[in-house]
Design an enzyme around this catalytic site. Structure first.
Site, PDB file in Angstrom:
ATOM      1  N   ALA A  21       0.800  -1.301  -0.151  1.00 48.10           N
ATOM      2  CA  ALA A  21      -0.184  -0.237   0.285  1.00 48.10           C
ATOM      3  C   ALA A  21       0.867   1.279   0.109  1.00 48.10           C
ATOM      4  CB  ALA A  21      -0.570   0.032   1.120  1.00 48.10           C
ATOM      5  N   MET A  22       1.108   1.755  -1.327  1.00 46.91           N
ATOM      6  CA  MET A  22       1.973   3.309  -1.168  1.00 46.91           C
ATOM      7  C   MET A  22       0.940   4.118  -0.804  1.00 46.91           C
ATOM      8  SD  MET A  22       4.947   1.709  -2.363  1.00 46.91           S
ATOM      9  CE  MET A  22       5.337   3.315  -2.916  1.00 46.91           C
ATOM     10  N   SER A  23       1.444   4.727   0.475  1.00 50.37           N
ATOM     11  CA  SER A  23       0.396   6.285   0.388  1.00 50.37           C
ATOM     12  C   SER A  23       0.995   7.045  -1.188  1.00 50.37           C
ATOM     13  CB  SER A  23       0.206   6.355   1.378  1.00 50.37           C
ATOM     14  OG  SER A  23       1.679   6.790   2.535  1.00 50.37           O
ATOM     15  N   GLY A  24       2.489   7.708  -1.114  1.00 46.69           N
ATOM     16  CA  GLY A  24       3.337   8.597  -1.400  1.00 46.69           C
ATOM     17  C   GLY A  24       4.407   8.907  -0.794  1.00 46.69           C
ATOM     18  N   SER A  28       6.087   4.080   3.634  1.00 50.55           N
ATOM     19  CA  SER A  28       5.584   2.960   2.178  1.00 50.55           C
ATOM     20  C   SER A  28       6.452   2.601   1.344  1.00 50.55           C
ATOM     21  CB  SER A  28       3.906   3.425   1.688  1.00 50.55           C
ATOM     22  OG  SER A  28       3.943   4.511   1.378  1.00 50.55           O
ATOM     23  N   CYS A 117     -10.093   3.083   8.815  1.00 52.66           N
ATOM     24  CA  CYS A 117      -9.799   3.010   7.882  1.00 52.66           C
ATOM     25  C   CYS A 117      -8.823   2.154   7.047  1.00 52.66           C
ATOM     26  CB  CYS A 117      -8.730   4.446   7.588  1.00 52.66           C
ATOM     27  SG  CYS A 117      -7.912   4.162   5.491  1.00 52.66           S
ATOM     28  N   CYS A 215      -6.670  13.059   7.407  1.00 50.98           N
ATOM     29  CA  CYS A 215      -6.181  13.159   5.682  1.00 50.98           C
ATOM     30  C   CYS A 215      -7.133  13.570   5.312  1.00 50.98           C
ATOM     31  CB  CYS A 215      -5.748  12.094   5.317  1.00 50.98           C
ATOM     32  SG  CYS A 215      -7.374  10.567   4.968  1.00 50.98           S
TER      33      CYS A 215
END
Lengths: 403, 402
Positions: A21-24, A28, A117, A215
């Protein structure tokens, strides 16, 4: 026990496919890099959860399409030469997190959207995505450890080595079958090391600031809730002191949280040192009192999730966090049924807040947790006990059982 | 860098490429031309010296090649940074007509509901500045509704532009542009035809078609990204600069790209001579693929199936899937296809084109586009048929949406 999340041996992941899971963000990104080094076949997935365009326009004055984080994650994946996909999970996020968030405030509870989440998006939605893509694991950049005991088939959730960054609190809702599919490669690392690793790998997000707060909220949460509920769902009402005096009016209970002191707008100087100590659903009243009234020992929790095998036949000793930045305190858990429990702290705790998650530890191991339902003893207003929202309805009590 | 070698695993460029509507691979036979261009296209084409002249000559060759291939007047060709600029420019220019001609009303334009987003977003921008924008609807097969247009024009003929693309990039459905242009001419209205997807796929003449503005893109025939053209012709044509500068008669500023432009021209020459060809049986393979796919997988929707389509395009929805799941699986299996409408972030929103066709939102979301071309072999379609049913079954079983 082997901690499969740490690169102890190269090649640990050979032949296994993992969805990261790449949040940016940097965490991650480093998680993905470490897994790649271990030989996993790594696929990066970025979830679009929320349309930030409104916020961005305000911030930058332009009509940007809010893809900064998605693009950062893409740059990382390009750098690591791994496949990268963006999935649109906005509808799920709206239903499972945003609606929950607003709904809790409207019921005068204080929600924790990050826990929700993790439960509903990162470790449910993404695990289904992983199935679609034939990935055995879902990995995240959480600071927590998942330790897989392959002999018993049991997975353990533990605090991160970097206690100051530990995020295990936010993960208490994971079930065994979710943990069994989870990798958290940063659990043994210090945040400062993570940044160093990012620099070593020349990841373009090495200096990126950590994300803060919720967020999807840019403004105050009050404005956010107000925009999403008509007035009928958030009526004003009386402010009542703990001794039963009507001392003011409030503009909707959703604006307040237990332990709040500022913004009560009370005229009488006598009440200027008062805090929000509770609400009374009967007449939609906000209850304020002196600081001492904030300290309580017993609390009821529901929607419990037990991760570790625990013998609940007697009260279980543990330490508990009543919110993410709370210092753990010793307590005894008495199960009422699998779903709810009575928790008695050794020492009174400040501002136990309905709607928040309570998470239990035995040393560094998360044994489970639940959602704070109410205080076990109703607060007494004006010298006599009256039902407060804390005990409007007691959680079901059923047969005692162990899990 | 210790781990660099572990991390470096080359991107799989051996994957079967089925995304020709997005862009077309550079043809090897044009490598020689590229080399020539790199050697001869050094100077600034606006310079008076030998180097400048050499670059200018490359551009002139390309202009002639485009004029010859598409049958238009070389004088009316303007080079741009690509088709999006050309589209934006056409919309911009047409809207400026009211200013030029001192017409005392707000500008009004008609755009089809399936135009490329560069047209849509330009129209949206101008609408926010007070321009009246009306969309021409399409029918269930994705064909623009000219009866609607006719009725509208008969009631009110004061429009500054009608924009209808030649073939849609997502569905491949060919639009009745000739009818649209002749209808517009009857009412004296300027027209824009975005011919990006049809150049080299179906023969046509810009002169015969007669649109005021026609858009082309180099990379859709294998040239470079970043090179496009707007052809402007006919009575009352207006061109108002969008990019300012003295180049190209002061109508389109910015130093031209001699290399990219020249290579585009040479590719067109090779296409015209037959040196570069598309497989003659492409449409047969495509049609067979669609029939076999429908037989192998239940719940398949082929968009615009009953309309006249480009021979290379299949736009397919799979009930009970989300398109990104299917695409990602295809990517991992070594097939490069597309959702047809990727947002800049890469996530899939339901295609506006499909929604305009009255397609169900869930089906729209589940749709993927397979577009073939020069290097495609029938075995590529067969290989795709080999994996698609399995992927669809898995994605349906594990689907994230319920």
């Amino acid at each position: 026990m082997t901690n499969s999340a740490i690169p102890t041996q190269a090649g640990a992941g050979v032949g296994k496919r993992v969805l990261v899971a790449m949040s940016g963000g940097v965490d991650s990104a480093v998680a993905a890099a470490l897994l790649k080094v271990q030989g996993y076949e790594v696929i990066g997935v970025h979830m679009q959860l929320w349309d930030h365009s409104e916020q961005n326009i305000k911030k930058s004055g332009g009509s940007c399409c809010s893809v900064v984080d998605a693009n950062d994650a893409r740059r990382v994946c390009d750098e690591l030469e791994m496949p990268y996909y963006v999935v649109n999970a906005r509808d799920q996020f709206q239903a499972d997190v945003v609606d929950y968030f607003v709904g809790e405030y409207l019921q005068a509870r204080t929600p924790n959207p990050c826990v929700m989440c993790n439960n509903k998006l990162k470790f449910s939605y993404l695990i289904k995505k992983a199935d679609e893509l034939k990935c055995q694991y879902v990995a995240t950049g959480h600071y927590a450890k998942v330790i897989h005991d392959y002999s018993s088939g049991e997975a353990h959730l533990c605090k991160a080595s970097d206690h100051s960054k530990d995020q295990s609190y936010f993960l208490f809702g994971l079930k065994q079958e979710q943990l069994a599919r989870s990798l958290m490669p940063l659990g043994d690392l210090l945040k400062s090391n993570v940044r160093k690793i990012a620099e070593t790998f020349k990841l373009p997000v090495a200096d990126k600031k950590d994300s803060q707060e919720i967020c999807f909220i840019d403004e105050g949460y009050q404005d956010f809730v107000e925009k999403r509920a008509t007035e009928m769902y958030r009526p004003g009402g009386p402010i009542i002191s703990i001794d039963g005096q009507l001392i003011g009016r409030h503009r909707g209970l959703f604006r307040y949280t237990i332990g709040q002191k500022k913004g009560l707008g009370l005229d009488d100087a006598k009440y200027h040192d008062h805090f929000v100590v509770g609400v009374r659903k009967d007449d939609n009243a906000l209850i304020v009192g002196p600081e001492a009234e904030l300290y309580k020992k017993s609390v009821l929790i529901d929607q419990c999730n037990w991760i570790a095998k625990t013998d609940f036949r007697k009260g279980v000793r543990a330490t508990a966090k009543i919110r993410s930045r709370h210092e753990e305190a010793a307590c005894t858990i008495t199960l009422q049924n699998n779903n709810s429990a009575l928790v008695e702290f050794d020492e009174p705790q400040r501002a136990i807040t309905p709607g928040q998650a309570m998470v239990f530890y035995q040393s560094d191991v998360v044994i489970g947790g639940g959602w704070i339902y109410s205080l076990a003893e109703p607060i007494e207003i004006g010298g006599y006990a009256r039902s407060s929202s804390f005990s409007a309805k007691k959680p079901d009590t059923g047969s005692l059982s162990t899990s | 860098m210790k781990f660099k070698h572990v991390l470096r695993k080359s991107i799989n460029l051996d994957a079967i490429y089925l995304d020709y509507n997005a862009t077309v691979p550079f043809p090897e036979s044009a490598l020689k031309d590229l080399e020539i261009a790199l050697k001869k296209g050094i100077g600034n084409p606006s310079s008076l010296h030998a180097h400048g002249r050499s670059s200018r000559r490359l551009i002139n060759i390309a202009t002639e090649a485009l004029a010859s291939f598409s049958d238009c007047d070389a004088e009316f060709v303007y080079w741009t940074s690509g088709a999006s600029e050309a589209n934006s420019w056409a919309v911009h220019s047409a809207i400026e007509t009211t200013v030029y001609k001192k017409i005392n009303r707000k500008a009004k334009i008609l755009v089809s509901s399936i135009e490329h987003e560069s047209v849509h977003m330009a129209a949206k921008y101008h609408a926010s500045r007070g321009v009246e924008v009306v969309e021409i609807p399409v029918n269930l097969q994705g064909v623009a509704d000219l009866d609607f247009l006719k009725n509208l024009l008969e009631r009110d003929a004061n429009w500054d532009l009608i924009s209808l693309m030649h073939a849609n990039n997502e569905t491949g459905v060919i639009q009745p542009v000739a009818e649209m242009v002749s209808l517009a001419k009857r009412f004296g209205i300027a027209t824009h035809v975005d011919a990006v997807q049809t150049l080299g796929k179906i023969p046509f003449s810009v002169k015969m078609l007669g649109a005021t503005y026609t858009t082309f893109s180099a990379h859709k025939v294998g040239g470079f990204k970043g090179v496009g053209a707007l052809v402007v012709q006919g009575e009352g044509r207006i061109l108002t600069p969008l990019v300012h500068g003295k180049q190209q008669k002061s109508l389109r500023g910015g130093t031209e790209n001699p290399v990219g432009t020249f290579v585009f021209g040479k590719i067109l020459e090779k296409m015209k001579s037959g040196e570069i060809q598309t497989p003659a049986l492409l449409q047969t393979w495509r049609d067979e693929f669609e029939q076999k796919l429908k037989a192998a997988v239940p719940g398949v929707h082929i968009h615009g199936e009953k309309a006249q389509r480009l021979p290379n395009t299949s736009y397919v929805g799979f009930e009970g899937t989300d398109g990104d799941g299917v695409l990602v699986n295809l990517d991992l299996e070594g097939f490069s296809a597309s959702s047809g409408s990727a947002c800049t972030s890469g996530s899939i929103d339901p295609s506006q084109v499909l929604l305009a066709m009255g397609c169900d939102k869930a089906i729209a979301r589940s749709s993927i586009r397979i577009s073939s071309g020069r290097e495609t072999k029938q075995s590529d379609y067969d290989a795709l048929l080999g994996v698609l049913p399995g992927i669809i079954e898995r994605v349906r079983k594990k689907r994230t949406y319920s």
